[in-house]
Design a protein around this motif. Structure first.
Motif, short mmCIF file in Angstrom:
data_model
loop_
_atom_site.label_atom_id
_atom_site.label_comp_id
_atom_site.label_asym_id
_atom_site.label_seq_id
_atom_site.Cartn_x
_atom_site.Cartn_y
_atom_site.Cartn_z
N THR A 38 6.21 111.36 33.35
CA THR A 38 6.29 109.96 33.78
C THR A 38 5.63 109.78 35.14
OG1 THR A 38 8.46 110.36 34.78
CG2 THR A 38 8.42 109.54 32.51
N GLU A 61 10.35 112.62 30.78
CA GLU A 61 11.33 111.98 29.92
C GLU A 61 11.15 112.53 28.52
OE1 GLU A 61 10.52 107.80 30.04
OE2 GLU A 61 8.76 107.97 28.77
N PRO A 65 13.49 109.32 22.49
CA PRO A 65 14.78 109.10 23.14
C PRO A 65 15.97 109.42 22.24
CG PRO A 65 13.38 107.15 23.32
CD PRO A 65 12.68 108.13 22.44
#
Length: 95
Positions: A38, A61, A65
């Motif tokens: 990121t 990250e 997700p």
């Protein structure tokens, strides 16, 4: 951990292969861990294919997700086969 042998034109450190600090990863190494950067480039490493950008592990990250935390056996929608590969222990039958 080695010291940089030179500095790039942009002021970033350049390391020889195998000499970069352990908190710097290439984009490919991050992808193998399921991560993406990121932040910007933090350094460079010389490889047989040329200079490769290095990124700080602290500026990453998850690529997906939904990848963490892993589903528990009772929460998966893909059936009992997924429970065989789960990092969670299988539920025990109550007497």
């Amino acid at each position: 951990m080695g010291a940089p042998y030179e500095w790039s034109a942009t002021g970033l450190p350049c390391y020889r292969s195998g000499q970069a600090p352990p908190f710097l990863f290439t984009g490919g190494q991050l992808a193998e861990l399921g991560l993406r950067s990121t932040g910007g480039q933090a350094a460079f490493v010389d490889t047989q294919h040329g200079d490769v950008a290095l990124y700080l592990i602290t500026e990453t990250e998850l690529i997906s997700p939904n990848a963490w935390p892993p589903a528990k056996p009772g929460e998966t929608k893909t059936g009992p086969a997924a429970a065989l590969n789960s990092p969670w222990p299988a539920p025990q039958a109550q007497p």
